[in-house]
Design a protein around this motif. Structure first.
Motif, PDB file in Angstrom:
ATOM      1  N   SER A   1       0.812  -1.207   0.000  1.00 49.20           N
ATOM      2  CA  SER A   1       0.000   0.000   0.000  1.00 49.20           C
ATOM      3  C   SER A   1       0.852   1.266   0.000  1.00 49.20           C
ATOM      4  O   SER A   1       0.355   2.348  -0.294  1.00 49.20           O
ATOM      5  CB  SER A   1      -0.926   0.007   1.222  1.00 49.20           C
ATOM      6  N   GLN A   2       2.143   1.139   0.326  1.00 45.71           N
ATOM      7  CA  GLN A   2       3.031   2.292   0.317  1.00 45.71           C
ATOM      8  C   GLN A   2       3.391   2.719  -1.103  1.00 45.71           C
ATOM      9  O   GLN A   2       3.889   3.822  -1.323  1.00 45.71           O
ATOM     10  CB  GLN A   2       4.329   1.971   1.077  1.00 45.71           C
ATOM     11  N   LEU A   3       3.168   1.839  -2.081  1.00 46.16           N
ATOM     12  CA  LEU A   3       3.615   2.089  -3.439  1.00 46.16           C
ATOM     13  C   LEU A   3       2.499   2.666  -4.303  1.00 46.16           C
ATOM     14  O   LEU A   3       1.323   2.356  -4.117  1.00 46.16           O
ATOM     15  CB  LEU A   3       4.113   0.781  -4.074  1.00 46.16           C
ATOM     16  N   SER A   4       2.897   3.502  -5.274  1.00 41.13           N
ATOM     17  CA  SER A   4       1.936   3.999  -6.250  1.00 41.13           C
ATOM     18  C   SER A   4       1.581   2.869  -7.220  1.00 41.13           C
ATOM     19  O   SER A   4       2.249   1.832  -7.254  1.00 41.13           O
ATOM     20  CB  SER A   4       2.537   5.168  -7.031  1.00 41.13           C
ATOM     21  N   THR A   5       0.545   3.085  -8.018  1.00 36.41           N
ATOM     22  CA  THR A   5       0.130   2.062  -8.989  1.00 36.41           C
ATOM     23  C   THR A   5       1.265   1.723  -9.942  1.00 36.41           C
ATOM     24  O   THR A   5       1.544   0.553 -10.209  1.00 36.41           O
ATOM     25  CB  THR A   5      -1.092   2.554  -9.790  1.00 36.41           C
ATOM     26  N   ARG A   6       1.940   2.756 -10.464  1.00 38.31           N
ATOM     27  CA  ARG A   6       3.039   2.529 -11.400  1.00 38.31           C
ATOM     28  C   ARG A   6       4.205   1.810 -10.715  1.00 38.31           C
ATOM     29  O   ARG A   6       4.818   0.908 -11.300  1.00 38.31           O
ATOM     30  CB  ARG A   6       3.516   3.854 -11.991  1.00 38.31           C
ATOM     31  N   GLU A   7       4.487   2.171  -9.471  1.00 39.13           N
ATOM     32  CA  GLU A   7       5.572   1.512  -8.740  1.00 39.13           C
ATOM     33  C   GLU A   7       5.256   0.039  -8.518  1.00 39.13           C
ATOM     34  O   GLU A   7       6.139  -0.811  -8.612  1.00 39.13           O
ATOM     35  CB  GLU A   7       5.808   2.227  -7.405  1.00 39.13           C
ATOM     36  N   ARG A   8       3.982  -0.274  -8.239  1.00 38.27           N
ATOM     37  CA  ARG A   8       3.603  -1.678  -8.073  1.00 38.27           C
ATOM     38  C   ARG A   8       3.765  -2.445  -9.380  1.00 38.27           C
ATOM     39  O   ARG A   8       4.179  -3.600  -9.389  1.00 38.27           O
ATOM     40  CB  ARG A   8       2.160  -1.785  -7.560  1.00 38.27           C
ATOM     41  N   GLU A   9       3.432  -1.796 -10.506  1.00 43.54           N
ATOM     42  CA  GLU A   9       3.604  -2.437 -11.812  1.00 43.54           C
ATOM     43  C   GLU A   9       5.075  -2.735 -12.091  1.00 43.54           C
ATOM     44  O   GLU A   9       5.426  -3.833 -12.533  1.00 43.54           O
ATOM     45  CB  GLU A   9       3.051  -1.519 -12.915  1.00 43.54           C
TER      46      GLU A   9
ATOM     47  N   MET B   1      12.518   0.437  -3.944  1.00 43.81           N
ATOM     48  CA  MET B   1      13.480  -0.130  -2.995  1.00 43.81           C
ATOM     49  C   MET B   1      13.623   0.751  -1.760  1.00 43.81           C
ATOM     50  O   MET B   1      13.759   0.257  -0.639  1.00 43.81           O
ATOM     51  CB  MET B   1      14.821  -0.354  -3.702  1.00 43.81           C
ATOM     52  N   GLU B   2      13.540   2.078  -1.965  1.00 44.00           N
ATOM     53  CA  GLU B   2      13.617   2.993  -0.820  1.00 44.00           C
ATOM     54  C   GLU B   2      12.402   2.838   0.087  1.00 44.00           C
ATOM     55  O   GLU B   2      12.526   2.735   1.308  1.00 44.00           O
ATOM     56  CB  GLU B   2      13.726   4.434  -1.329  1.00 44.00           C
ATOM     57  N   LYS B   3      11.211   2.818  -0.519  1.00 45.67           N
ATOM     58  CA  LYS B   3       9.983   2.707   0.280  1.00 45.67           C
ATOM     59  C   LYS B   3       9.891   1.388   1.034  1.00 45.67           C
ATOM     60  O   LYS B   3       9.378   1.331   2.147  1.00 45.67           O
ATOM     61  CB  LYS B   3       8.754   2.870  -0.625  1.00 45.67           C
ATOM     62  N   LEU B   4      10.391   0.316   0.407  1.00 45.19           N
ATOM     63  CA  LEU B   4      10.293  -1.000   1.037  1.00 45.19           C
ATOM     64  C   LEU B   4      11.479  -1.311   1.939  1.00 45.19           C
ATOM     65  O   LEU B   4      11.508  -2.339   2.608  1.00 45.19           O
ATOM     66  CB  LEU B   4      10.158  -2.082  -0.039  1.00 45.19           C
TER      67      LEU B   4
ATOM     68  N   ARG C   1      12.660 -11.708  -1.824  1.00 46.62           N
ATOM     69  CA  ARG C   1      12.360 -12.362  -0.544  1.00 46.62           C
ATOM     70  C   ARG C   1      11.049 -11.816   0.033  1.00 46.62           C
ATOM     71  O   ARG C   1      10.193 -12.578   0.506  1.00 46.62           O
ATOM     72  CB  ARG C   1      13.504 -12.123   0.443  1.00 46.62           C
ATOM     73  N   LEU C   2      10.869 -10.495   0.009  1.00 43.73           N
ATOM     74  CA  LEU C   2       9.618  -9.901   0.486  1.00 43.73           C
ATOM     75  C   LEU C   2       8.424 -10.421  -0.313  1.00 43.73           C
ATOM     76  O   LEU C   2       7.384 -10.744   0.245  1.00 43.73           O
ATOM     77  CB  LEU C   2       9.678  -8.370   0.379  1.00 43.73           C
ATOM     78  N   ALA C   3       8.602 -10.476  -1.629  1.00 43.56           N
ATOM     79  CA  ALA C   3       7.507 -10.934  -2.486  1.00 43.56           C
ATOM     80  C   ALA C   3       7.138 -12.375  -2.170  1.00 43.56           C
ATOM     81  O   ALA C   3       5.952 -12.728  -2.095  1.00 43.56           O
ATOM     82  CB  ALA C   3       7.909 -10.795  -3.965  1.00 43.56           C
ATOM     83  N   ASP C   4       8.127 -13.225  -1.976  1.00 41.73           N
ATOM     84  CA  ASP C   4       7.846 -14.638  -1.738  1.00 41.73           C
ATOM     85  C   ASP C   4       7.264 -14.886  -0.350  1.00 41.73           C
ATOM     86  O   ASP C   4       6.653 -15.931  -0.108  1.00 41.73           O
ATOM     87  CB  ASP C   4       9.130 -15.463  -1.936  1.00 41.73           C
ATOM     88  N   LYS C   5       7.458 -13.945   0.566  1.00 37.94           N
ATOM     89  CA  LYS C   5       6.837 -14.053   1.885  1.00 37.94           C
ATOM     90  C   LYS C   5       5.435 -13.452   1.888  1.00 37.94           C
ATOM     91  O   LYS C   5       4.757 -13.449   2.910  1.00 37.94           O
ATOM     92  CB  LYS C   5       7.702 -13.346   2.940  1.00 37.94           C
ATOM     93  N   GLY C   6       5.014 -12.919   0.735  1.00 38.44           N
ATOM     94  CA  GLY C   6       3.679 -12.351   0.636  1.00 38.44           C
ATOM     95  C   GLY C   6       3.538 -10.993   1.287  1.00 38.44           C
ATOM     96  O   GLY C   6       2.431 -10.549   1.597  1.00 38.44           O
ATOM     97  N   LEU C   7       4.676 -10.299   1.509  1.00 40.02           N
ATOM     98  CA  LEU C   7       4.634  -9.007   2.182  1.00 40.02           C
ATOM     99  C   LEU C   7       4.447  -7.857   1.211  1.00 40.02           C
ATOM    100  O   LEU C   7       4.228  -6.719   1.638  1.00 40.02           O
ATOM    101  CB  LEU C   7       5.924  -8.793   2.990  1.00 40.02           C
ATOM    102  N   ILE C   8       4.574  -8.120  -0.084  1.00 40.10           N
ATOM    103  CA  ILE C   8       4.349  -7.071  -1.071  1.00 40.10           C
ATOM    104  C   ILE C   8       3.500  -7.621  -2.206  1.00 40.10           C
ATOM    105  O   ILE C   8       3.391  -8.824  -2.368  1.00 40.10           O
ATOM    106  CB  ILE C   8       5.669  -6.487  -1.618  1.00 40.10           C
TER     107      ILE C   8
END
Length: 201
Positions: A140-148, A181-184, A194-201
């Motif tokens: 939720s910290q990321l913008s739509t484009r950043e998530r893409e 990378m800064e926001k996360l 690693r964050l992605a595979d833990k389901g945190l992002i």
């Protein structure tokens, strides 16, 4: 081998020797193997400890060894080391529950920190089932484009391919990547995976 042992599996003798020396100076018991096949042929059900394994070796790879051990059921936690790190290899390692994925050349502290985590986890499991820690997703910290952009990075695409896919310039991709990378709070792509595979992002 009845004690907590660090099992080193690497076809580079200099890596085995340097790791063995580092570990002995820190009070760890270690055992070295030049190949995954050598390790598997010697493996006993009562061995306890942690496995430090290289990705690229002659014969069976470190990731194949990790998968083989995982198929046998609860076993030794694995720390993966490699001189050829990439997103796909990191993802495969973490999906198979690697403790850490460390790129060569590494310093002793990285290995020792990973081992401390591995053994702490082993002791926690031995005394009680680990409590399930509810982590708050940080997407939720990321913008739509950043998530893409982040999604495509985690999938292993390079900046140019991400730019083509999203219709933006490679420079813009680089800017979004830096913000992600800064926001996360991650330092590199491996930590992001690693964050992605833990389901945190």
């Amino acid at each position: 081998m009845h004690k907590e042992t660090v099992f080193i599996v690497d076809d580079d003798a200099s890596v085995r020797d340097s790791l063995s020396l580092l570990l002995s100076l820190q009070g760890y018991v270690s055992a070295s193997f030049a190949s995954a096949e050598d390790f598997l042929s010697a493996l006993q059900p009562d061995w306890r400890g942690c496995l430090v394994v290289d990705v690229r070796m002659n014969g069976m790879s470190g990731l194949e060894l990790q998968r083989c051990l995982q198929e046998r059921g609860p076993t030794l936690p694995v720390i993966v080391i490699t001189a050829h790190g990439d997103v796909a290899a990191a993802r495969q390692a973490f999906l198979a529950d690697a403790v850490d994925f460390i790129e060569k050349p590494f310093d002793g502290k990285q290995i020792l920190d990973a081992l401390a985590n591995a053994f702490a986890s082993l002791r926690a499991v031995a005394t009680a089932q680990e409590a399930s820690v509810e982590a708050t997703p940080v997407r939720s910290q990321l913008s739509t484009r950043e998530r893409e952009v982040m999604k495509l990075i985690v999938e292993g695409l390079h900046n140019r391919h991400i730019a083509d896919k999203l219709g933006i310039s490679p420079r813009t991709v680089e800017v979004h990547k830096a913000r992600v990378m800064e926001k996360l709070g991650v330092q590199n792509i491996v930590e992001l995976v690693r964050l992605a595979d833990k389901g945190l992002i």
